[in-house]
Write a protein that holds these residues in place. Structure first.
Motif, PDB file in Angstrom:
ATOM      1  N   LEU A  71       0.875  -1.166   0.000  1.00  0.00           N
ATOM      2  CA  LEU A  71       0.000   0.000   0.000  1.00  0.00           C
ATOM      3  C   LEU A  71       0.911   1.215   0.000  1.00  0.00           C
ATOM      4  O   LEU A  71       1.774   1.356   0.873  1.00  0.00           O
ATOM      5  CB  LEU A  71      -0.914   0.021   1.225  1.00  0.00           C
ATOM      6  N   MET A  72       0.735   2.078  -0.998  1.00  0.00           N
ATOM      7  CA  MET A  72       1.668   3.178  -1.223  1.00  0.00           C
ATOM      8  C   MET A  72       0.881   4.473  -1.362  1.00  0.00           C
ATOM      9  O   MET A  72      -0.223   4.491  -1.923  1.00  0.00           O
ATOM     10  CB  MET A  72       2.453   2.878  -2.501  1.00  0.00           C
ATOM     11  N   ASP A  73       1.437   5.582  -0.833  1.00  0.00           N
ATOM     12  CA  ASP A  73       0.739   6.851  -0.979  1.00  0.00           C
ATOM     13  C   ASP A  73       1.102   7.507  -2.301  1.00  0.00           C
ATOM     14  O   ASP A  73       1.899   6.982  -3.086  1.00  0.00           O
ATOM     15  CB  ASP A  73       0.994   7.773   0.220  1.00  0.00           C
ATOM     16  N   THR A 110      -5.886  -8.794  -0.936  1.00  0.00           N
ATOM     17  CA  THR A 110      -6.537  -7.646  -1.573  1.00  0.00           C
ATOM     18  C   THR A 110      -6.916  -6.646  -0.498  1.00  0.00           C
ATOM     19  O   THR A 110      -7.088  -6.987   0.670  1.00  0.00           O
ATOM     20  CB  THR A 110      -7.801  -8.059  -2.355  1.00  0.00           C
ATOM     21  N   TRP A 111      -7.042  -5.399  -0.913  1.00  0.00           N
ATOM     22  CA  TRP A 111      -7.493  -4.335  -0.021  1.00  0.00           C
ATOM     23  C   TRP A 111      -8.759  -3.699  -0.604  1.00  0.00           C
ATOM     24  O   TRP A 111      -8.931  -3.639  -1.819  1.00  0.00           O
ATOM     25  CB  TRP A 111      -6.458  -3.211   0.098  1.00  0.00           C
ATOM     26  N   ARG A 112      -9.609  -3.211   0.262  1.00  0.00           N
ATOM     27  CA  ARG A 112     -10.693  -2.338  -0.156  1.00  0.00           C
ATOM     28  C   ARG A 112     -10.612  -1.092   0.705  1.00  0.00           C
ATOM     29  O   ARG A 112     -10.676  -1.171   1.927  1.00  0.00           O
ATOM     30  CB  ARG A 112     -12.072  -3.006   0.010  1.00  0.00           C
ATOM     31  N   VAL A 131       5.933   3.696   0.950  1.00  0.00           N
ATOM     32  CA  VAL A 131       5.269   2.444   1.311  1.00  0.00           C
ATOM     33  C   VAL A 131       4.640   2.610   2.693  1.00  0.00           C
ATOM     34  O   VAL A 131       5.342   2.785   3.693  1.00  0.00           O
ATOM     35  CB  VAL A 131       6.257   1.264   1.309  1.00  0.00           C
ATOM     36  N   LEU A 132       3.311   2.549   2.746  1.00  0.00           N
ATOM     37  CA  LEU A 132       2.587   2.681   4.003  1.00  0.00           C
ATOM     38  C   LEU A 132       2.423   1.336   4.690  1.00  0.00           C
ATOM     39  O   LEU A 132       2.350   1.262   5.917  1.00  0.00           O
ATOM     40  CB  LEU A 132       1.209   3.301   3.759  1.00  0.00           C
ATOM     41  N   SER A 133       2.335   0.272   3.883  1.00  0.00           N
ATOM     42  CA  SER A 133       2.169  -1.063   4.447  1.00  0.00           C
ATOM     43  C   SER A 133       2.714  -2.093   3.474  1.00  0.00           C
ATOM     44  O   SER A 133       2.551  -1.966   2.259  1.00  0.00           O
ATOM     45  CB  SER A 133       0.682  -1.342   4.720  1.00  0.00           C
ATOM     46  N   PHE A 134       3.387  -3.089   4.027  1.00  0.00           N
ATOM     47  CA  PHE A 134       3.852  -4.231   3.245  1.00  0.00           C
ATOM     48  C   PHE A 134       3.414  -5.485   3.979  1.00  0.00           C
ATOM     49  O   PHE A 134       3.661  -5.632   5.181  1.00  0.00           O
ATOM     50  CB  PHE A 134       5.374  -4.221   3.096  1.00  0.00           C
ATOM     51  N   VAL A 135       2.740  -6.384   3.267  1.00  0.00           N
ATOM     52  CA  VAL A 135       2.193  -7.590   3.885  1.00  0.00           C
ATOM     53  C   VAL A 135       2.599  -8.803   3.060  1.00  0.00           C
ATOM     54  O   VAL A 135       2.500  -8.791   1.831  1.00  0.00           O
ATOM     55  CB  VAL A 135       0.650  -7.532   3.979  1.00  0.00           C
ATOM     56  N   GLU A 136       3.051  -9.842   3.734  1.00  0.00           N
ATOM     57  CA  GLU A 136       3.319 -11.127   3.091  1.00  0.00           C
ATOM     58  C   GLU A 136       2.341 -12.146   3.648  1.00  0.00           C
ATOM     59  O   GLU A 136       2.123 -12.217   4.860  1.00  0.00           O
ATOM     60  CB  GLU A 136       4.750 -11.587   3.367  1.00  0.00           C
TER      61      GLU A 136
END
Length: 229
Positions: free
Chosen positions: A207-209, A225-227, A214-219
């Motif tokens: 998730l990037m602004d 997916t994000w909503r 990078v605001l969030s990095f998830v493995e």
């Protein structure tokens, strides 16, 4: 096609079908800024309504020449690069300028292998980092560069390669612009990007602004997916 790597193919297809538009949605490599008011003040009163577009372009090139020269130092010979005027902001837009590197499909087709493609993404990241100190020809600082979706994807690929030691068999699952309030097709600083990669049962999500942070990095083990609301 120079390579059958899935990341390369995803980029090529997206670029071939996309339009070169100055927008967060663009799949070209773009960096955009609002131009400081003081850089426009002197010339604005002399604009000829019949030649506004041409004069506006000349002013952007004059104001942004240091940015263009800085970018040329990071881009390989033969890669098209352009500085052009654009609108920035929401609603009543302001004057801006955007640095555009050739649509990525035109660039990556000249690369012979995935190593070259990764090197290109790394160069985009190096250019991005250098632009935080960019100034206009009058010495005004431009501030943080706003990016396009194409830039976001390139930055994420370079980062992911560092995190996992390369991108062998990694695929681009999704790349989405999440528009901010009053969504418009102009760089505004209010948008977000989500970029998701997958390899087998493992996914990596960014998730990037709008400034490329990078605001969030998830493995995770399943596609992520994000909503955003």
């Amino acid at each position: 096609m120079a390579t059958d790597h899935p990341l390369y193919e995803a980029f090529w297809d997206a670029q071939r079908l996309g339009e070169l538009r100055t927008s967060p949605y663009s799949l070209a490599i773009e960096f955009a800024w609002g131009v400081p008011e003081s850089d426009w003040a002197e010339l604005r009163s002399d604009f000829d309504p019949n030649e506004f577009d041409g004069q506006r372009r000349e002013q952007v090139l004059a104001v942004g020449e240091p940015v263009l020269e800085l970018a040329r130092g990071w881009v390989d010979d033969g890669v098209d690069i352009e500085l052009r005027p654009t609108d920035v902001g929401r609603g009543f837009s302001g004057e801006g300028m955007v640095l555009i590197i050739a649509a990525l499909w035109a660039t990556v087709t000249a690369l012979s292998n995935i190593e070259g493609f990764l090197a290109f993404c790394s160069r985009v990241r190096e250019l991005y980092n250098s632009l935080f100190t960019a100034e206009t020809s009058t010495g005004n600082k431009l501030g943080d560069p706003m990016i396009s979706l194409g830039t976001a994807i390139a930055l994420c690929i370079a980062d992911l390669a560092d995190r996992i030691g390369g991108v062998s068999s990694v695929q681009l699952l999704s790349a989405i612009v999440h528009p901010g309030p009053g969504a418009e097709p102009a760089h505004s600083g209010h948008d977000f990007f989500s970029v998701v990669f997958v390899r087998g049962d493992t996914s990596w999500a960014y998730l990037m602004d709008s400034d490329g942070r990078v605001l969030s990095f998830v493995e995770g083990e399943a596609p992520i997916t994000w909503r955003l609301y």
